[in-house]
Design a protein around this motif. Sequence first.
Motif, PDB file in Angstrom:
ATOM      1  N   GLY A 180       3.204   1.739 -11.758  1.00  0.00           N
ATOM      2  CA  GLY A 180       2.138   2.348 -10.954  1.00  0.00           C
ATOM      3  C   GLY A 180       1.614   3.627 -11.578  1.00  0.00           C
ATOM      4  O   GLY A 180       0.396   3.872 -11.600  1.00  0.00           O
ATOM      5  N   TRP A 181       2.514   4.442 -12.092  1.00  0.00           N
ATOM      6  CA  TRP A 181       2.091   5.680 -12.745  1.00  0.00           C
ATOM      7  C   TRP A 181       1.281   5.387 -13.999  1.00  0.00           C
ATOM      8  O   TRP A 181       0.267   6.044 -14.268  1.00  0.00           O
ATOM      9  CB  TRP A 181       3.317   6.524 -13.073  1.00  0.00           C
ATOM     10  N   LEU A 182       1.705   4.388 -14.775  1.00  0.00           N
ATOM     11  CA  LEU A 182       0.953   4.030 -15.985  1.00  0.00           C
ATOM     12  C   LEU A 182      -0.428   3.479 -15.657  1.00  0.00           C
ATOM     13  O   LEU A 182      -1.407   3.769 -16.349  1.00  0.00           O
ATOM     14  CB  LEU A 182       1.750   3.021 -16.814  1.00  0.00           C
ATOM     15  N   ILE A 183      -0.520   2.681 -14.579  1.00  0.00           N
ATOM     16  CA  ILE A 183      -1.840   2.169 -14.160  1.00  0.00           C
ATOM     17  C   ILE A 183      -2.733   3.329 -13.725  1.00  0.00           C
ATOM     18  O   ILE A 183      -3.914   3.385 -14.092  1.00  0.00           O
ATOM     19  CB  ILE A 183      -1.674   1.132 -13.040  1.00  0.00           C
ATOM     20  N   LYS A 184      -2.187   4.257 -12.940  1.00  0.00           N
ATOM     21  CA  LYS A 184      -2.970   5.417 -12.511  1.00  0.00           C
ATOM     22  C   LYS A 184      -3.426   6.242 -13.713  1.00  0.00           C
ATOM     23  O   LYS A 184      -4.582   6.664 -13.787  1.00  0.00           O
ATOM     24  CB  LYS A 184      -2.150   6.283 -11.566  1.00  0.00           C
ATOM     25  N   GLY A 205     -12.006   7.968 -15.097  1.00  0.00           N
ATOM     26  CA  GLY A 205     -12.066   9.244 -14.408  1.00  0.00           C
ATOM     27  C   GLY A 205     -11.599   9.143 -12.966  1.00  0.00           C
ATOM     28  O   GLY A 205     -11.197   8.089 -12.480  1.00  0.00           O
ATOM     29  N   GLY A 206     -11.673  10.256 -12.279  1.00  0.00           N
ATOM     30  CA  GLY A 206     -11.199  10.340 -10.905  1.00  0.00           C
ATOM     31  C   GLY A 206     -11.984   9.493  -9.929  1.00  0.00           C
ATOM     32  O   GLY A 206     -11.435   8.933  -8.981  1.00  0.00           O
ATOM     33  N   ARG A 207     -13.274   9.386 -10.149  1.00  0.00           N
ATOM     34  CA  ARG A 207     -14.115   8.591  -9.243  1.00  0.00           C
ATOM     35  C   ARG A 207     -13.762   7.107  -9.346  1.00  0.00           C
ATOM     36  O   ARG A 207     -13.680   6.408  -8.340  1.00  0.00           O
ATOM     37  CB  ARG A 207     -15.578   8.814  -9.576  1.00  0.00           C
ATOM     38  N   PHE A 208     -13.531   6.609 -10.550  1.00  0.00           N
ATOM     39  CA  PHE A 208     -13.140   5.212 -10.742  1.00  0.00           C
ATOM     40  C   PHE A 208     -11.769   4.952 -10.123  1.00  0.00           C
ATOM     41  O   PHE A 208     -11.539   3.912  -9.505  1.00  0.00           O
ATOM     42  CB  PHE A 208     -13.126   4.874 -12.230  1.00  0.00           C
ATOM     43  N   TYR A 209     -10.862   5.911 -10.262  1.00  0.00           N
ATOM     44  CA  TYR A 209      -9.535   5.782  -9.656  1.00  0.00           C
ATOM     45  C   TYR A 209      -9.644   5.697  -8.141  1.00  0.00           C
ATOM     46  O   TYR A 209      -8.994   4.867  -7.497  1.00  0.00           O
ATOM     47  CB  TYR A 209      -8.654   6.956 -10.072  1.00  0.00           C
ATOM     48  N   ALA A 210     -10.471   6.546  -7.539  1.00  0.00           N
ATOM     49  CA  ALA A 210     -10.641   6.539  -6.081  1.00  0.00           C
ATOM     50  C   ALA A 210     -11.275   5.237  -5.602  1.00  0.00           C
ATOM     51  O   ALA A 210     -10.912   4.719  -4.546  1.00  0.00           O
ATOM     52  CB  ALA A 210     -11.493   7.729  -5.651  1.00  0.00           C
ATOM     53  N   ARG A 211     -12.233   4.684  -6.380  1.00  0.00           N
ATOM     54  CA  ARG A 211     -12.860   3.418  -5.987  1.00  0.00           C
ATOM     55  C   ARG A 211     -11.920   2.235  -6.151  1.00  0.00           C
ATOM     56  O   ARG A 211     -12.113   1.209  -5.517  1.00  0.00           O
ATOM     57  CB  ARG A 211     -14.128   3.174  -6.809  1.00  0.00           C
ATOM     58  N   SER A 212     -10.913   2.338  -6.995  1.00  0.00           N
ATOM     59  CA  SER A 212      -9.999   1.220  -7.217  1.00  0.00           C
ATOM     60  C   SER A 212      -8.819   1.201  -6.243  1.00  0.00           C
ATOM     61  O   SER A 212      -8.084   0.223  -6.201  1.00  0.00           O
ATOM     62  CB  SER A 212      -9.480   1.246  -8.652  1.00  0.00           C
ATOM     63  N   PHE A 248      -5.761  -1.998  -4.939  1.00  0.00           N
ATOM     64  CA  PHE A 248      -4.314  -1.926  -5.060  1.00  0.00           C
ATOM     65  C   PHE A 248      -3.631  -1.906  -3.693  1.00  0.00           C
ATOM     66  O   PHE A 248      -2.539  -2.446  -3.534  1.00  0.00           O
ATOM     67  CB  PHE A 248      -3.909  -0.730  -5.916  1.00  0.00           C
ATOM     68  N   VAL A 249      -4.263  -1.288  -2.699  1.00  0.00           N
ATOM     69  CA  VAL A 249      -3.726  -1.361  -1.341  1.00  0.00           C
ATOM     70  C   VAL A 249      -3.760  -2.804  -0.856  1.00  0.00           C
ATOM     71  O   VAL A 249      -2.822  -3.277  -0.201  1.00  0.00           O
ATOM     72  CB  VAL A 249      -4.498  -0.421  -0.392  1.00  0.00           C
ATOM     73  N   GLY A 250      -4.788  -3.548  -1.206  1.00  0.00           N
ATOM     74  CA  GLY A 250      -4.864  -4.964  -0.853  1.00  0.00           C
ATOM     75  C   GLY A 250      -3.759  -5.776  -1.507  1.00  0.00           C
ATOM     76  O   GLY A 250      -3.193  -6.689  -0.885  1.00  0.00           O
ATOM     77  N   ILE A 251      -3.430  -5.466  -2.740  1.00  0.00           N
ATOM     78  CA  ILE A 251      -2.323  -6.160  -3.415  1.00  0.00           C
ATOM     79  C   ILE A 251      -1.015  -5.887  -2.686  1.00  0.00           C
ATOM     80  O   ILE A 251      -0.218  -6.801  -2.445  1.00  0.00           O
ATOM     81  CB  ILE A 251      -2.244  -5.734  -4.893  1.00  0.00           C
ATOM     82  N   ILE A 252      -0.787  -4.650  -2.306  1.00  0.00           N
ATOM     83  CA  ILE A 252       0.450  -4.291  -1.593  1.00  0.00           C
ATOM     84  C   ILE A 252       0.500  -4.983  -0.238  1.00  0.00           C
ATOM     85  O   ILE A 252       1.532  -5.551   0.147  1.00  0.00           O
ATOM     86  CB  ILE A 252       0.559  -2.764  -1.454  1.00  0.00           C
ATOM     87  N   LEU A 253      -0.604  -4.960   0.507  1.00  0.00           N
ATOM     88  CA  LEU A 253      -0.621  -5.608   1.815  1.00  0.00           C
ATOM     89  C   LEU A 253      -0.485  -7.118   1.696  1.00  0.00           C
ATOM     90  O   LEU A 253       0.142  -7.758   2.548  1.00  0.00           O
ATOM     91  CB  LEU A 253      -1.899  -5.241   2.567  1.00  0.00           C
ATOM     92  N   GLY A 254      -1.053  -7.717   0.652  1.00  0.00           N
ATOM     93  CA  GLY A 254      -0.883  -9.151   0.428  1.00  0.00           C
ATOM     94  C   GLY A 254       0.567  -9.506   0.149  1.00  0.00           C
ATOM     95  O   GLY A 254       1.083 -10.509   0.665  1.00  0.00           O
ATOM     96  N   GLN A 255       1.240  -8.704  -0.646  1.00  0.00           N
ATOM     97  CA  GLN A 255       2.664  -8.929  -0.921  1.00  0.00           C
ATOM     98  C   GLN A 255       3.481  -8.794   0.350  1.00  0.00           C
ATOM     99  O   GLN A 255       4.369  -9.605   0.621  1.00  0.00           O
ATOM    100  CB  GLN A 255       3.150  -7.935  -1.976  1.00  0.00           C
ATOM    101  N   LEU A 256       3.193  -7.781   1.141  1.00  0.00           N
ATOM    102  CA  LEU A 256       3.892  -7.586   2.410  1.00  0.00           C
ATOM    103  C   LEU A 256       3.629  -8.756   3.355  1.00  0.00           C
ATOM    104  O   LEU A 256       4.555  -9.259   4.002  1.00  0.00           O
ATOM    105  CB  LEU A 256       3.459  -6.274   3.055  1.00  0.00           C
TER     106      LEU A 256
END
Length: 107
Positions: A45-49, A57-64, A68-76
Amino acid sequence: LYGALLIGACAFMRLRFAWWPFHPLPLIFFEAYAMSMFYVSFLIGWLIKLGLTRIGGGRFYARSKPFFVGIILGQLGMGVVWAVVGVIYFLATKGVQPRTVMFYIGK
């Protein structure tokens, strides 16, 4: 004492300098069982961030983040689905496990 000093130093550096990469929280759980199970996930996760912020940049990170929250919720969600399937299977078969093929090498 050394651990407290290390955590304090990391906390100070993290609050003082934006470029400091180490968060003090994982140091608290360094010898815990949960940390031994999840440290690779934290590293990935740290390497992806790091990659997202370096590339876009920061804006692309915030839009993505929603992706990633969807991936976590799908796994859950799939974990919950398979837990329910397991309970239904256990109740339907009264706890009888299916036969498995066992291979004995050399016997």
